[in-house]
Structures are given as structure tokens and as C-alpha cells.
Write a protein that holds these residues in place. Structure first.
Motif, PDB file in Angstrom:
ATOM      1  N   PHE A  37       0.826  -1.193   0.000  1.00  0.00           N
ATOM      2  CA  PHE A  37       0.000   0.000   0.000  1.00  0.00           C
ATOM      3  C   PHE A  37       0.870   1.258   0.000  1.00  0.00           C
ATOM      4  CE2 PHE A  37      -2.424   3.352   2.179  1.00  0.00           C
ATOM      5  CZ  PHE A  37      -3.451   3.498   1.253  1.00  0.00           C
ATOM      6  N   GLU A  38       1.920   1.263   0.824  1.00  0.00           N
ATOM      7  CA  GLU A  38       2.821   2.417   0.857  1.00  0.00           C
ATOM      8  C   GLU A  38       3.506   2.619  -0.492  1.00  0.00           C
ATOM      9  OE1 GLU A  38       4.431   2.777   5.388  1.00  0.00           O
ATOM     10  OE2 GLU A  38       4.943   0.943   4.285  1.00  0.00           O
ATOM     11  N   LYS A  39       3.875   1.524  -1.137  1.00  0.00           N
ATOM     12  CA  LYS A  39       4.474   1.609  -2.476  1.00  0.00           C
ATOM     13  C   LYS A  39       3.476   2.201  -3.462  1.00  0.00           C
ATOM     14  CE  LYS A  39       7.797  -2.142  -2.087  1.00  0.00           C
ATOM     15  NZ  LYS A  39       8.199  -3.471  -2.556  1.00  0.00           N
ATOM     16  N   LEU A  40       2.219   1.787  -3.342  1.00  0.00           N
ATOM     17  CA  LEU A  40       1.190   2.297  -4.235  1.00  0.00           C
ATOM     18  C   LEU A  40       0.955   3.796  -4.003  1.00  0.00           C
ATOM     19  CD1 LEU A  40      -0.828   1.597  -6.454  1.00  0.00           C
ATOM     20  CD2 LEU A  40      -2.463   0.970  -4.667  1.00  0.00           C
ATOM     21  N   VAL A  41       0.935   4.219  -2.743  1.00  0.00           N
ATOM     22  CA  VAL A  41       0.787   5.646  -2.430  1.00  0.00           C
ATOM     23  C   VAL A  41       1.956   6.425  -3.022  1.00  0.00           C
ATOM     24  CG1 VAL A  41       0.793   7.367  -0.581  1.00  0.00           C
ATOM     25  CG2 VAL A  41      -0.587   5.303  -0.343  1.00  0.00           C
ATOM     26  N   ASN A  42       3.169   5.937  -2.839  1.00  0.00           N
ATOM     27  CA  ASN A  42       4.348   6.615  -3.389  1.00  0.00           C
ATOM     28  C   ASN A  42       4.304   6.668  -4.908  1.00  0.00           C
ATOM     29  OD1 ASN A  42       5.415   7.133  -0.848  1.00  0.00           O
ATOM     30  ND2 ASN A  42       6.604   5.240  -0.823  1.00  0.00           N
ATOM     31  N   ARG A  43       3.853   5.594  -5.525  1.00  0.00           N
ATOM     32  CA  ARG A  43       3.718   5.574  -6.993  1.00  0.00           C
ATOM     33  C   ARG A  43       2.694   6.608  -7.437  1.00  0.00           C
ATOM     34  NH1 ARG A  43       3.880   3.372 -11.945  1.00  0.00           N
ATOM     35  NH2 ARG A  43       1.980   2.561 -12.881  1.00  0.00           N
ATOM     36  N   PHE A  44       1.562   6.655  -6.759  1.00  0.00           N
ATOM     37  CA  PHE A  44       0.515   7.628  -7.073  1.00  0.00           C
ATOM     38  C   PHE A  44       1.058   9.051  -6.975  1.00  0.00           C
ATOM     39  CE2 PHE A  44      -2.713  10.488  -5.216  1.00  0.00           C
ATOM     40  CZ  PHE A  44      -3.575  10.587  -6.298  1.00  0.00           C
ATOM     41  N   LEU A  45       1.760   9.347  -5.887  1.00  0.00           N
ATOM     42  CA  LEU A  45       2.283  10.698  -5.660  1.00  0.00           C
ATOM     43  C   LEU A  45       3.373  11.080  -6.662  1.00  0.00           C
ATOM     44  CD1 LEU A  45       2.364  10.775  -1.761  1.00  0.00           C
ATOM     45  CD2 LEU A  45       0.756  11.954  -3.284  1.00  0.00           C
ATOM     46  N   SER A  46       4.012  10.097  -7.274  1.00  0.00           N
ATOM     47  CA  SER A  46       5.034  10.387  -8.285  1.00  0.00           C
ATOM     48  C   SER A  46       4.405  10.732  -9.636  1.00  0.00           C
ATOM     49  CB  SER A  46       5.997   9.212  -8.437  1.00  0.00           C
ATOM     50  OG  SER A  46       5.387   8.141  -9.141  1.00  0.00           O
ATOM     51  N   LYS A  47       3.102  10.567  -9.759  1.00  0.00           N
ATOM     52  CA  LYS A  47       2.330  10.885 -10.964  1.00  0.00           C
ATOM     53  C   LYS A  47       2.871  10.208 -12.234  1.00  0.00           C
ATOM     54  CE  LYS A  47      -0.365  14.100  -9.045  1.00  0.00           C
ATOM     55  NZ  LYS A  47       0.417  14.659  -7.985  1.00  0.00           N
ATOM     56  N   PRO A  48       2.959   8.881 -12.216  1.00  0.00           N
ATOM     57  CA  PRO A  48       3.450   8.199 -13.418  1.00  0.00           C
ATOM     58  C   PRO A  48       2.450   8.322 -14.566  1.00  0.00           C
ATOM     59  CG  PRO A  48       2.541   6.604 -11.897  1.00  0.00           C
ATOM     60  CD  PRO A  48       2.519   7.935 -11.183  1.00  0.00           C
TER      61      PRO A  48
END
Length: 98
Positions: free
Chosen positions: A16-27
Motif C-alpha cells: 500500500f505504501e508503495k502504491l501511495v508513493n507511486r501515485f504521488l510520483s504521478k506516473p
């Protein structure tokens, strides 16, 4: 979550934390399914509506009754950059994200 072993920090990051970080990186390839999983982690679920709603989707937090509405991308599943920005802004406004 962090695990300590013999003075060395072994950091483990949840999915989940990885997914949040991915989301915030705006890929450029963030999918609707990833967004649904992200919002599910914050207590949202996709509203089951009638067949006439088309691509419009409502994700509802049953506890807070907060609703996030957006258009589900089609035929591709990748979200537009403005959609990521809109969802991030809403999540920050309600205090879910910093």
C-alpha cells in the motif's frame, strides 16, 4: 514498518505504501485499477450503480460518506494526469494525504 537486526535497519515498505508513493510520483501509466486499490486502502469502494452511468464512477467512503467522482478511462485503463491531480488534491483537502 521497520525491522531492526544487529544495529542495521532493514526497512520494509508495504504494498500500500508503495502504491501511495507511486501515485504521488504521478506516473504516466497509473491505471484505474491502481487508483481503486489506493482508494480502497483509504476506505473507499466503487459504488454499484445502474447500467446507464456509462464511464462515470463514484468511489464512496462509507464511514465519512465522502464521494470521489471521475470518469473511468476507456478503452485504455490509464488515468489522465489531471485525474491524478484532482484525486490528490481531494485527498489532501480531507486530510488523508499530507
Amino acid at each position: 514498518m521497520q525491522l531492526y537486526k544487529i544495529g542495521v535497519i532493514i526497512a520494509t515498505v508495504s504494498k500500500f505504501e508503495k502504491l501511495v508513493n507511486r501515485f504521488l510520483s504521478k506516473p504516466k501509466d497509473f491505471t484505474y485499477e491502481e487508483l481503486r486499490k489506493l482508494l480502497s486502502g483509504f476506505g473507499y469502494e466503487e459504488a454499484k450503480t445502474g447500467k446507464t452511468t456509462g464511464s462515470r464512477v463514484a468511489l464512496i467512503n462509507r464511514k465519512t460518506r465522502h464521494i470521489i467522482r471521475l470518469h473511468k478511462p476507456h478503452p485504455d485503463t490509464v488515468l489522465k494526469h489531471y485525474q491524478l491531480n484532482d484525486v490528490e488534491e481531494v485527498l489532501k483537502k480531507i486530510g488523508v494525504l499530507k
